[in-house]
Design a protein around this motif. Structure first.
Motif, PDB file in Angstrom:
ATOM      1  N   ILE A 370       0.845  -1.203   0.000  1.00 12.43           N
ATOM      2  CA  ILE A 370       0.000   0.000   0.000  1.00 12.43           C
ATOM      3  C   ILE A 370       0.879   1.251   0.000  1.00 12.43           C
ATOM      4  O   ILE A 370       0.643   2.196  -0.768  1.00 12.43           O
ATOM      5  N   LYS A 374       1.234   4.101  -3.010  1.00 12.08           N
ATOM      6  CA  LYS A 374       0.988   5.534  -2.793  1.00 12.08           C
ATOM      7  C   LYS A 374       2.195   6.376  -3.233  1.00 12.08           C
ATOM      8  O   LYS A 374       2.038   7.436  -3.844  1.00 12.08           O
ATOM      9  N   PHE A 383      -5.745   7.248   4.527  1.00  9.49           N
ATOM     10  CA  PHE A 383      -6.293   5.922   4.291  1.00  9.49           C
ATOM     11  C   PHE A 383      -7.743   5.823   4.753  1.00  9.49           C
ATOM     12  O   PHE A 383      -8.177   6.517   5.681  1.00  9.49           O
ATOM     13  N   ASP A 387      -8.754   0.150   3.038  1.00 12.10           N
ATOM     14  CA  ASP A 387      -7.334  -0.181   2.980  1.00 12.10           C
ATOM     15  C   ASP A 387      -6.947  -1.235   4.013  1.00 12.10           C
ATOM     16  O   ASP A 387      -6.057  -2.054   3.764  1.00 12.10           O
ATOM     17  N   TRP A 388      -7.571  -1.203   5.185  1.00  8.96           N
ATOM     18  CA  TRP A 388      -7.196  -2.180   6.207  1.00  8.96           C
ATOM     19  C   TRP A 388      -8.189  -3.320   6.369  1.00  8.96           C
ATOM     20  O   TRP A 388      -7.860  -4.343   6.961  1.00  8.96           O
ATOM     21  N   LEU A 405      -0.895   1.769   9.170  1.00  9.87           N
ATOM     22  CA  LEU A 405      -1.261   2.796   8.197  1.00  9.87           C
ATOM     23  C   LEU A 405      -1.412   4.158   8.885  1.00  9.87           C
ATOM     24  O   LEU A 405      -1.112   5.200   8.291  1.00  9.87           O
ATOM     25  N   GLN A 409       0.468   7.637   7.913  1.00  7.80           N
ATOM     26  CA  GLN A 409      -0.221   8.916   7.724  1.00  7.80           C
ATOM     27  C   GLN A 409       0.407  10.002   8.593  1.00  7.80           C
ATOM     28  O   GLN A 409       0.554  11.153   8.152  1.00  7.80           O
TER      29      GLN A 409
END
Length: 422
Positions: A370, A374, A383, A387-388, A405, A409
């Motif tokens: 992921i 990006k 996210f 995504d998770w 994630l 971020q």
């Protein structure tokens, strides 16, 4: 002629046995500043204690059978002896040049110390094991060999204190005809002054390899246990830290005969003090001790100066022309890894990410895919639940992925703030 003070006293100060040893460590350490402060080599004309230890330490530079017999020990490099070289630095990984240096040297160690001492900007986010990331923008490429400008400091002013006391006590002994003390103080002044001048005559230089024409940028990473240092700049600027070095060059290389002669003079001073100071009058002995005590205080002050700080200022301010350095404190190694990726912007981010975080479980593999997606698409690292909430993951795995994630971020937002400031 006036009667010598205390001439009727039966008391005697037998200081000859300690004069060659007392204050020796401080005197040796003080001598190490002679190459970095402007004019320091001209200001050694005082009766310095510790003559035997100084001779023993610096006599090891002299390289021949004769000098090795007088001053046994391992012959070493002048820069190492004067603590201008010899430290070990961390591993360096060049992301564009492909450089991989398992153990860097003295200058990289200085850079690490400078970054460790800087106050970091806190990046909001999860906190487990805080890691500092310092972005160093090396905008200047020094020449292959540079003679750094010596620092100016008030050491020159303070040097006149022990010099004045030594000459004053020497004159006082001459006025009262205590020739033993007069000659020993004068010998100490001459021996110390000559030694300081000869040792200070070494040419202090910085050197680093000149990269081949067309070489890629030198961007790379120095990694320690709790700090990451991102070096950004041309190959010639970066290798100034990773492969550069300070050195001292003497005209008498490789035998260093002049340093051997100075060590012999200091040893002669020590022997003469053993024989003659006990013959001096009490007044002359007090004058002798006074000159030693003031000189010891001055040497102690010089030795207390942070030599690593002095060298860092020479490297960063004089050689590299004050690179822009900004430090951030990140809460986790995951946040650090993403922040470093954004700062380096490497052509092969997957390889850099695997070096920083070798974890290869399925959650980590999904997270890496992921992040890399990006990065390659130039998208913001913000996210969503999609995504998770990965189909093959159970609840714990999805929670872990969501946490990782979130770290990414936080790193993205922190680096975005950095770009706004610069």
């Amino acid at each position: 002629m006036s009667t010598i003070p205390l001439s009727d006293s039966k008391f005697s100060l037998d200081v000859s046995g300690v004069a060659g040893f007392f204050g020796g460590d401080e005197a040796v350490s003080a001598m190490a500043t002679v190459h970095v402060y402007q004019g320091r080599k001209w200001l050694g004309w005082y009766n310095s204690p510790g003559s035997y230890l100084i001779a023993k330490r610096y006599g090891q530079l002299a390289n021949s059978r004769f000098w090795d017999g007088l001053f046994p020990g391992v012959n070493t490099d002048p820069a190492t002896l004067f603590e201008l070289d010899g430290w070990k630095g961390p591993k360096f990984k060049g992301v564009e040049s492909g450089s991989n240096i398992p153990e860097t040297g003295h200058l990289a160690s200085l850079m690490v110390k400078e970054c460790q001492m800087k106050q970091g900007i806190d990046v909001p986010g999860r906190k487990t094991q805080p890691v500092g990331v310092t972005i160093v923008d090396l905008h200047y490429v020094p020449d292959g060999t540079v003679a750094p400008r010596q620092l100016t400091k008030y050491t020159s002013v303070f040097a006149f204190i022990p010099m004045s006391v030594s000459f004053g006590t020497c004159i006082a002994c001459a006025l009262f005809r205590d020739w033993y003390s007069f000659s020993m103080i004068l010998l100490g002044i001459v021996a110390s002054g000559i030694s300081c001048f000869v040792i200070g005559s070494g040419k202090f230089t910085f050197s680093h390899p000149i990269p081949a024409p067309g070489a890629p940028r030198g961007d790379g990473l120095l990694i320690t246990d709790n700090n990451a240092i991102v070096l950004l700049g041309e190959e010639g600027a970066v290798n100034s830290i990773t492969r550069g070095r300070f050195s001292l060059n003497f005209g008498s290389e490789p035998e260093y005969r002049n340093i051997g002669i100075c060590s012999l003079i200091l040893t002669t001073q020590f022997i003469a003090q053993l024989l003659l100071i006990p013959q001096a009058a009490l007044f002359g002995q007090i004058m002798f001790i006074t000159s030693l005590a003031v000189s010891w205080a001055y040497n102690s002050w010089l030795s207390s100066l942070d030599k690593a700080e002095i060298q860092r200022r020479l490297l960063l301010d004089v050689v590299l022309k004050r690179p822009l350095m900004t430090k951030y404190m990140l809460g986790t190694r995951t946040t650090m890894a993403v922040f470093v990726l954004l700062a380096l912007n490497p052509s092969d981010p997957a390889k850099v990410l695997d070096d920083l975080l070798p974890n290869d479980t399925k959650v980590w593999k999904r997270w890496k895919s992921i992040i890399l997606s990006k990065l390659q698409d130039g998208e913001k690292m913000h996210f969503q639940s999609a995504d998770w909430d990965y189909g093959s993951f159970n609840g714990n795995e999805s929670t872990l992925l969501k946490t990782l994630l979130g770290d990414a971020q936080a790193a993205y937002d922190g680096y975005s703030d950095h770009q706004k400031l610069h």
